[in-house]
Design a protein around this motif. Structure first.
Motif, mmCIF file in Angstrom:
data_model
loop_
_atom_site.group_PDB
_atom_site.id
_atom_site.type_symbol
_atom_site.label_atom_id
_atom_site.label_comp_id
_atom_site.label_asym_id
_atom_site.label_seq_id
_atom_site.Cartn_x
_atom_site.Cartn_y
_atom_site.Cartn_z
ATOM 1 N N ALA A 169 -7.388 39.270 73.400
ATOM 2 C CA ALA A 169 -8.077 38.026 73.068
ATOM 3 C C ALA A 169 -7.821 37.696 71.608
ATOM 4 O O ALA A 169 -7.630 38.591 70.779
ATOM 5 C CB ALA A 169 -9.574 38.175 73.313
ATOM 6 N N VAL A 170 -7.803 36.422 71.264
ATOM 7 C CA VAL A 170 -7.565 35.994 69.880
ATOM 8 C C VAL A 170 -8.697 35.090 69.427
ATOM 9 O O VAL A 170 -9.446 34.539 70.233
ATOM 10 C CB VAL A 170 -6.212 35.264 69.738
ATOM 11 C CG1 VAL A 170 -5.055 36.189 70.057
ATOM 12 C CG2 VAL A 170 -6.163 34.030 70.643
ATOM 13 N N VAL A 172 -6.024 38.808 66.629
ATOM 14 C CA VAL A 172 -6.611 39.446 67.806
ATOM 15 C C VAL A 172 -8.042 39.885 67.504
ATOM 16 O O VAL A 172 -8.387 40.232 66.372
ATOM 17 C CB VAL A 172 -5.770 40.646 68.268
ATOM 18 C CG1 VAL A 172 -4.372 40.193 68.644
ATOM 19 C CG2 VAL A 172 -5.693 41.741 67.210
ATOM 20 N N ARG A 173 -8.863 39.849 68.517
ATOM 21 C CA ARG A 173 -10.246 40.300 68.374
ATOM 22 C C ARG A 173 -10.296 41.817 68.466
ATOM 23 O O ARG A 173 -9.601 42.429 69.272
ATOM 24 C CB ARG A 173 -11.131 39.670 69.451
ATOM 25 C CG ARG A 173 -11.337 38.173 69.271
ATOM 26 C CD ARG A 173 -12.218 37.597 70.373
ATOM 27 N NE ARG A 173 -13.452 38.376 70.507
ATOM 28 C CZ ARG A 173 -13.945 38.812 71.662
ATOM 29 N NH1 ARG A 173 -13.321 38.555 72.794
ATOM 30 N NH2 ARG A 173 -15.068 39.507 71.689
ATOM 31 N N LEU A 216 -9.378 43.972 71.686
ATOM 32 C CA LEU A 216 -10.196 43.629 72.837
ATOM 33 C C LEU A 216 -9.520 42.602 73.739
ATOM 34 O O LEU A 216 -8.765 41.756 73.277
ATOM 35 C CB LEU A 216 -11.540 43.060 72.366
ATOM 36 C CG LEU A 216 -12.384 43.969 71.477
ATOM 37 C CD1 LEU A 216 -13.644 43.239 71.028
ATOM 38 C CD2 LEU A 216 -12.729 45.272 72.189
ATOM 39 N N ARG A 217 -9.856 42.698 75.030
ATOM 40 C CA ARG A 217 -9.465 41.674 75.996
ATOM 41 C C ARG A 217 -10.491 40.549 75.969
ATOM 42 O O ARG A 217 -11.537 40.645 75.309
ATOM 43 C CB ARG A 217 -9.391 42.275 77.402
ATOM 44 C CG ARG A 217 -8.445 43.471 77.565
ATOM 45 C CD ARG A 217 -8.416 43.905 79.016
ATOM 46 N NE ARG A 217 -7.544 45.054 79.251
ATOM 47 C CZ ARG A 217 -7.953 46.317 79.256
ATOM 48 N NH1 ARG A 217 -9.247 46.604 79.040
ATOM 49 N NH2 ARG A 217 -7.099 47.311 79.480
ATOM 50 N N ASN A 254 -4.623 40.919 58.503
ATOM 51 C CA ASN A 254 -4.494 39.545 58.982
ATOM 52 C C ASN A 254 -3.944 39.439 60.402
ATOM 53 O O ASN A 254 -3.870 38.341 60.954
ATOM 54 C CB ASN A 254 -3.622 38.735 58.029
ATOM 55 C CG ASN A 254 -4.320 38.438 56.719
ATOM 56 O OD1 ASN A 254 -5.527 38.621 56.595
ATOM 57 N ND2 ASN A 254 -3.566 37.999 55.730
ATOM 58 N N THR A 255 -3.579 40.569 60.996
ATOM 59 C CA THR A 255 -3.233 40.555 62.415
ATOM 60 C C THR A 255 -4.485 40.430 63.268
ATOM 61 O O THR A 255 -4.421 39.985 64.415
ATOM 62 C CB THR A 255 -2.446 41.824 62.795
ATOM 63 O OG1 THR A 255 -1.260 41.892 61.990
ATOM 64 C CG2 THR A 255 -2.042 41.833 64.250
ATOM 65 N N ALA A 256 -5.625 40.805 62.719
ATOM 66 C CA ALA A 256 -6.904 40.744 63.427
ATOM 67 C C ALA A 256 -7.725 39.557 62.938
ATOM 68 O O ALA A 256 -7.594 39.127 61.789
ATOM 69 C CB ALA A 256 -7.675 42.046 63.216
ATOM 70 N N ALA A 257 -8.599 39.048 63.797
ATOM 71 C CA ALA A 257 -9.549 38.022 63.373
ATOM 72 C C ALA A 257 -10.465 38.622 62.314
ATOM 73 O O ALA A 257 -11.033 39.697 62.504
ATOM 74 C CB ALA A 257 -10.360 37.531 64.567
#
Length: 536
Positions: A293-294, A474-475, A483-484, A498-501
């Motif tokens: 999930a993003v 991504v979350r 996470l999905r 910065n790859t993650a939210a």
């Protein structure tokens, strides 16, 4: 670097996932990226005895971290204590919560704040890593704020006395790389010092390996678990098995014009401070392809930026003179605001967000050929003038004509501002009332942030909306697991930086939140992959 080969058989479950072909290389942990977060995670797993492979898309280590001042917002850590700063996770939490509120999950915020000190302690267990406190104010007037800041910075690293493969491959400073100059001789400072120190720490474990010019193309899954990745290296596709997990910490998508137009409705990607050749969203796209999930894709770490003749732009902060005016010739914000907050004012005013609506930084002749502020890449006045990005006139009316704004509006704006400077109070935007404003003020009046614009010739330099990187991706959960959409974790997949939210959502609470939070969540990912819990 030797490769290993091992044949694995599995059942394909969906297009582009596991294939049953042999592995070209194996490791316990695969880390994608080489910025502050990535290398913290890599050191974290290698120091715990896990065979760790770092792959970096470009020919340099460090990503955008290498460009940074590398302040780290990590409340309550031992480096602060050595500097005489009394801080704690609870003080940091009071401030962070007041600023960010419910924009992100409190469990995620708490994971960051409760493990910040432990991350510093873990890293400083290596003789190669050392931090120190330096003043730099927090960005918001909120409970728990430190007016002189709470950030710690990497201690400068003396240059190696002889060639060193890892240290010599650290990305040059932004000014050197943008101007095509070699990295400076002497000690490594700021972000370059952080990257070099983490590389040396990783190397000292005996469990860390690195590959430059190796670009992630996709993740490999088996039965819903990420078991490895494919990457391109020297024109060859490598299948890399990761027995414990994959950590994605490869920056955002700031250099991908297509994604920025789609997700942020910006004209392109020319005005970012992202490192060239990197940060094109590869890791985010690969994770999404594996079911991630993003979120927060419309967000960036914004900043006003000086537009350069080649079409790029460079981070600008710390104004000690001049005003910003929009296409109407009027001010629209406090120019001394912290840079992300100023960037958001530009967004709100739709000023400087495209080529046809620039912001002009207007100042007078008292500064000579110098810009009255800090730009991370120096400006050559002659080149800027030739490109029409630096305009000069003997009168304000003449300057207004040159920059295409109403002469009466510009004259009135300057006259009003000069009145504010005389009285020491900005009645329009309160410039100079905040400790952050005054940290950079150099004026001689009662308000050092208000320097009158009265001595010709008058100048106008073009400012656009830039960024230090995107902050949507991504979350993740409190262990940095990806996470999905249904909130369950994808086994074997982690993300940081910065790859993650971002844990800070639409806010930028203080200097060093981007790199500091990346390092904490990478540290948590490393502990989780090693089957350990960290000390809170």
């Amino acid at each position: 670097m030797a490769n290993t080969a091992h044949t694995e058989h599995s059942t394909e479950h969906s297009t582009g996932h596991s294939t049953g072909h042999s592995w070209d290389e194996e490791c316990d942990v695969l880390v994608v990226g080489s910025g502050g977060g990535a290398l913290t995670g890599a050191y974290g797993t290698a120091a715990r005895g896990l065979d760790t492979l770092v792959v970096e898309k470009t020919g340099h280590f460090g990503g955008t971290t290498a460009y940074a001042g590398a302040g780290l917002w990590l409340p309550g850590n031992q480096a602060q204590a050595r500097g005489g700063v009394e801080d704690s996770a609870e003080l940091g939490r009071a401030y962070f919560r007041a600023v960010v509120g419910d924009a992100t999950e409190h469990a995620l915020q708490d994971a960051y704040l409760d493990h910040a000190a432990a991350t510093v302690a873990f890293l400083e267990d290596s003789p190669h890593v050392r931090f120190e406190y330096r003043p730099f104010p927090d960005y918001f007037a909120a409970p728990g704020r430190f007016d002189l800041g709470r950030a710690v910075f990497p201690v400068d690293l003396p240059a190696p006395g002889a060639p060193h493969a890892l240290v010599d491959a650290v990305r040059p400073p932004a000014w050197a790389e943008r101007l095509g100059l070699p990295a400076p001789e002497g000690p490594l400072t700021d972000g370059r010092a952080l990257i070099a120190r983490l590389l040396l720490a990783l190397d000292s474990t005996g469990n860390g390996r690195t590959r430059l010019r190796t670009a992630l193309t996709r993740l490999i899954t088996e039965d819903g678990t990420v078991v490895g990745a494919e990457a391109e290296h020297d024109g060859r596709t490598l299948r890399i098995r990761a027995r414990r997990g994959v950590l994605l910490a490869a920056g955002g998508f700031e250099a991908n014009a297509e994604l920025r137009r789609a997700w942020q409705r910006l004209p392109g990607a020319d005005w970012t401070m992202g490192a060239p050749g990197a940060n094109t969203g590869d890791a985010i796209s690969a994770a999404a392809g594996a079911g991630a999930a993003v979120g927060q894709l419309d967000e960036s770490w914004w900043c006003p930026s000086l537009r350069f003749p080649d079409g790029s732009a460079a981070f600008t902060l710390g104004l000690h003179g001049g005003i910003f005016v929009d296409g109407s010739g009027r001010r629209f914000a406090n120019e001394s605001l912290p840079y992300d907050r100023m960037g958001r004012r530009m967004l709100a005013a739709k000023a400087g967000t495209s080529h046809d609506n620039p912001v002009w930084w207007v100042f007078d002749g008292r500064f000579g050929d110098e810009l009255p502020g800090i730009t991370v890449v120096p400006a050559d006045r002659a080149a800027f003038t030739e490109a029409g990005l630096w305009r000069t006139a003997d009168t304000l009316a003449g300057l207004a004509e040159q920059i295409g704004v109403d002469a009466e509006a510009l004259s009135g704006t300057v006259q009003t501002f000069n009145g504010h400077a005389e009285h020491g109070v900005d009645a329009d935007f309160q410039r100079g009332e905040d400790p952050y404003d005054r940290f950079f003020g150099q004026g001689e009046g009662t308000n050092p942030c208000l320097v009158p614009i009265e001595k010709g010739p008058f100048h106008a330099v073009q400012i656009v909306l830039g960024d230090l990187g995107t902050k949507g991706g991504v979350r993740t959960d409190a262990d940095a697991r990806v996470l999905r959409e249904d909130g369950t974790a994808i086994p074997g997949l982690y993300a940081a930086g910065n790859t993650a939210a971002s844990v800070s959502g639409p806010c930028y609470p203080g200097p060093g939140v981007p790199i500091g939070s990346a390092m904490v969540f990478a540290h948590l990912a490393a502990a989780h992959m090693a089957g350990q819990r960290t000390d809170g």
